[in-house]
Structure formats: structure tokens, C-alpha cells
Design a protein around this motif. Structure first.
Motif, PDB file in Angstrom:
ATOM      1  N   LEU A  10      -1.933  -8.332  -1.119  1.00 31.72           N
ATOM      2  CA  LEU A  10      -1.391  -7.475  -0.067  1.00 31.72           C
ATOM      3  C   LEU A  10      -1.492  -8.155   1.299  1.00 31.72           C
ATOM      4  N   ALA A  11      -2.596  -8.875   1.520  1.00 33.00           N
ATOM      5  CA  ALA A  11      -2.724  -9.623   2.775  1.00 33.00           C
ATOM      6  C   ALA A  11      -1.658 -10.717   2.851  1.00 33.00           C
ATOM      7  N   ARG A  13       1.279 -10.590   1.366  1.00 33.16           N
ATOM      8  CA  ARG A  13       2.539  -9.889   1.619  1.00 33.16           C
ATOM      9  C   ARG A  13       2.721  -9.642   3.114  1.00 33.16           C
ATOM     10  N   ASP A  14       1.668  -9.210   3.781  1.00 31.44           N
ATOM     11  CA  ASP A  14       1.756  -8.941   5.218  1.00 31.44           C
ATOM     12  C   ASP A  14       2.007 -10.235   5.998  1.00 31.44           C
ATOM     13  N   GLU A  15       1.419 -11.321   5.540  1.00 29.53           N
ATOM     14  CA  GLU A  15       1.648 -12.622   6.180  1.00 29.53           C
ATOM     15  C   GLU A  15       3.111 -13.038   6.041  1.00 29.53           C
ATOM     16  N   ARG A  17       5.667 -11.004   5.602  1.00 33.84           N
ATOM     17  CA  ARG A  17       6.469 -10.111   6.441  1.00 33.84           C
ATOM     18  C   ARG A  17       6.444 -10.537   7.905  1.00 33.84           C
ATOM     19  N   ALA A  18       5.279 -10.958   8.379  1.00 35.14           N
ATOM     20  CA  ALA A  18       5.180 -11.412   9.772  1.00 35.14           C
ATOM     21  C   ALA A  18       6.008 -12.674   9.990  1.00 35.14           C
ATOM     22  N   ARG A  75       2.063 -14.286  -6.307  1.00 33.43           N
ATOM     23  CA  ARG A  75       2.482 -14.574  -4.930  1.00 33.43           C
ATOM     24  C   ARG A  75       3.929 -15.049  -4.867  1.00 33.43           C
ATOM     25  N   GLU A  82       9.957 -10.088  -0.972  1.00 33.25           N
ATOM     26  CA  GLU A  82       9.966  -9.836   0.473  1.00 33.25           C
ATOM     27  C   GLU A  82      11.134 -10.534   1.162  1.00 33.25           C
TER      28      GLU A  82
END
Length: 402
Positions: A10-11, A13-15, A17-18, A75, A82
Motif C-alpha cells: 500500500l505504501a 501504491r501511494d508512492e 500515485r505521487a 508490485r 495504477e
């Protein structure tokens, strides 16, 4: 099978997205949204590849020592999902997704040093030379010959349906180096510089109007023997390895979900309704999504792609074709106008002149519907026809069931 993402996933995924929020420009998103082919025009694909390369994310499955990420299967799936949901254009698969993995597995150290860095950076563009005018699904019947002359092969023959050959710097080919009783034997996997004397390219214009495909002619082309990947006469083994990546190397469901959601928006805009058909198609796409997650879980545990790659190729391409039928119906009556200037074909559109004002009839999404429908008819043919894939599945089940 574990379907929940870990905290680390999840971390990550957020990376991702950023990164997408910062680097995926409106121009790249607009280009991806207008695509009528599964292939982005090379300038678009390479512009996105340069950004990914700068971040170190251009080759998710490659080992770190070769310039890749060496990400887990989870990943890789998150990254693919994503980028699709964010509207990023696809990269050309011929180098990074096909020839690259082959070189990593079968290539010599010298071949890896020579070809992998410019492939990663997008400095050399690749195309695939498999099909011939009389050898498509029956690929083992190929006739392009490569005759040994000292430390070179003299290559003569033709390859057809060669995507983006008119842009390519290199082509990887299957060639016949020896005549043997079994047609799969005597074939070699050969890398050929497209600038070599004797190589010429003839365009093939598709039903949807664009020039993406080509016929490539080889007239006594001299190619170093050092450019053979794997063993001479054992190229069929190399080709089978590559085709597993071609058929099962990506997920179909994320892009199909995005297209269905977009279609629902367009239907609402035009006051149309097809709830039963949309629901039925969405259910099948969600089932495909579950199969792809299961497939990736198997890969995470060390399983080979195997026959599941064939099953996913069948389901993904045929669901996409059915979706194009609904997209065309939703776009009526605007589909009757031929307006490639409102879309982004995978290549130039010979003979078409856009209106001076650049305007068109109806919305851009409607102009895309029919060219996408026509282009998608090839989905069940390329990478091995779906009939061939069904044969592979039948043979697998026959062996398993005795």
C-alpha cells in the motif's frame, strides 16, 4: 491465495500515485485517451519511457543489475493497475517486454551489455519479426533463410505484420538456419540492425486507416553470427519463452474496467441506457480480474505462466472486442464520420487531410469508437490466434486428464 495488499504494498501504491501525479502530463494523458490502437505512437511511448527511465521504473521485472526494478509480482501488478487507472500511455512491448527478457535469460554477457542499456533508455527502438506471408499461426513453417558464410549469416526472406518497423532500429527475427524433418528444429533467434544494407520496409495500411503494420524484406542481408540469441538451430525454444511473455505478460482487466467506466459516463451524457449488457460485461471483466490476480499469485510462488497465459489472452482480447461493439453503438450516429484527426492512431494516416480548423463532428470519444473497433479485430489474431490458444489449452487438459 492472499488478496489483501500488505502495508508495504500500500505504501508502494501511494508512492506510484505521487509519481504519476507529478510526471504524467496532461499531454500524455490526452494522447493515451485518444489511442485507437493497442500501440501508442513511438514518440508518445518514448516520451513516457524517458520519464520512467529517469525514475528507474522502466523495467519492473528486470533484475536490478540489468537496470530493472526486480519488483515482486504484486508490485508489478499494482504499478500496472495504477498507471492504467491514471491514464498513462503504454510502452512499446517489443524491446522491454519481449526481447529484453529473452536476452536476460538466453543472451551472452556481451549481448546484454550491448543491447539492454539502450533498450532501457529508449535510445534504440525494437520490432518483432515472426510472421511471414505464408507463416502466421503455423509459425514453425517459416521460410526466411539464414545461410552461414563464415562469421555471418546471409538472410533472405520476408516478415509481415511487423508493428512499427518503419520506426525501428533493430528487429528480432526467427530465421531458418538448417532444414530438418521436424519444422520446429533448425530455427534460430537472430537480432538484425534495420539499417543493414538489403533491409527494406513496405507499409501496410489497416482497415482503420493508419500505418502501424509493415512488411519487411531481407535481400541477402549480412548479419553477424554473434547476433544469434541462444543456440543456433534452437530458436524455437527461445521463441516459446518469449511468447509466454507476449501472451501473459500484462493484465487486461484494469484497462477494460477503465473503458467500461468511461463508457458509462458517455452513455449518461447522451441519455442512452444499456444496463443489462453493461452489467453482464462488467461481471465477466471482474471474473477476468480475479483470474489475473490468481495468475499473479501463482507467479509470485514461482509458477511458470503455462497454459493460463493462453486463457487470459483469449478472455482479454475477446472481452475487449465485445466492449468495442458497445462503444460503437453508444457513439452512433457520429461513427459514420471518418475523423482520425480527433484521435491518436498508432501511426500516420496516409491520404487523410484534416480540416483546416481542426474541428470535427461530435465528441472526440465518439470519433475514436469505430477505428478502435476495427483495430481491435486483430486482438484475437496477434500473439497467436485465439484458435491456437484454445488448441494449447485442449492439449494441456488432454495430458492432465490422461
Amino acid at each position: 491465495m492472499q488478496l489483501a495488499w500488505s502495508a508495504d504494498d500500500l505504501a508502494f501504491r501511494d508512492e506510484v500515485r505521487a509519481f504519476l501525479a507529478a510526471e504524467l502530463t496532461p499531454e500524455l494523458k490526452m494522447a493515451a485517451a485518444g489511442m485507437t490502437s493497442v500501440y501508442a505512437p513511438p514518440d508518445v511511448a518514448l516520451a513516457w519511457q524517458k520519464k520512467l527511465h529517469a525514475r528507474g521504473w522502466v523495467a519492473p521485472s528486470w533484475p536490478v543489475e540489468a537496470g530493472g526494478c526486480d519488483w515482486s509480482v504484486a508490485r508489478r501488478y499494482i504499478f500496472a493497475r495504477e498507471t492504467t487507472e491514471a491514464g498513462a500511455p503504454p510502452l512499446s512491448p517489443m524491446g522491454l517486454g519481449m526481447c529484453g527478457p529473452v536476452l536476460l535469460h538466453y543472451g551472452t554477457e556481451e549481448q546484454k551489455r550491448r543491447f539492454l542499456p539502450p533498450m532501457l533508455a529508449g535510445d534504440e527502438f525494437w520490432c518483432q519479426g515472426y510472421s511471414e506471408p505464408n507463416s502466421g499461426s503455423d509459425l514453425a513453417s517459416l521460410q526466411m533463410k539464414a545461410e552461414r558464410d563464415g562469421d555471418h549469416f546471409i538472410c533472405t526472406g520476408r516478415k509481415i505484420w511487423t508493428t512499427h518497423a518503419h520506426y525501428a532500429d533493430w528487429i528480432f527475427c526467427l530465421v531458418r538456419t538448417t532444414r530438418m524433418e521436424k519444422p520446429q528444429l533448425g530455427i534460430s533467434f537472430l537480432l538484425i540492425d534495420m539499417k543493414t544494407p538489403g533491409v527494406s520496409v513496405r507499409p501496410i495500411v489497416s482497415l482503420s486507416g493508419e500505418h502501424v503494420q509493415n512488411e519487411v524484406i531481407f535481400d541477402e542481408v549480412r548479419v553477424p553470427v554473434a547476433n544469434v540469441v541462444g543456440r543456433i538451430d534452437d530458436g524455437w525454444t527461445v521463441a516459446k519463452y518469449l511468447m509466454e511473455f507476449e501472451r501473459g505478460g500484462h493484465a487486461y482487466a484494469p484497462s477494460l474496467v477503465k473503458r467500461v467506466d468511461t463508457l458509462v459516463v458517455h452513455l449518461a451524457e447522451t441519455g442512452q441506457k444499456m444496463p443489462g449488457r453493461i452489467a453482464a460485461l462488467r461481471t465477466e471483466i471482474e471474473a477476468l480480474d480475479a483470474l489475473e490476480l490468481q495468475f499473479n499469485a501463482g507467479l509470485s510462488n514461482g509458477a511458470a505462466p503455462g497454459p493460463m497465459a493462453s486463457a487470459l489472452k483469449i478472455l482479454g482480447t475477446e472481452l475487449s472486442q465485445r466492449l468495442t461493439e458497445l462503444e460503437v453503438e453508444a457513439a452512433l450516429p457520429w461513427v459514420e464520420a471518418y475523423q482520425p484527426h480527433l484521435t491518436l492512431p498508432g501511426g500516420p494516416v496516409p491520404g487523410f487531410k484534416a480540416p483546416a480548423d481542426g474541428l470535427g463532428v461530435g465528441p472526440a470519444w465518439a470519433a475514436k469508437a469505430f477505428p478502435k473497433y476495427l483495430n481491435d479485430r486483430a486482438g484475437s489474431i496477434y500473439a497467436g490466434t485465439n484458435e491456437i490458444q484454445r488448441g494449447i489449452l485442449w492439449q494441456y487438459l488432454a495430458r492432465r486428464n490422461g
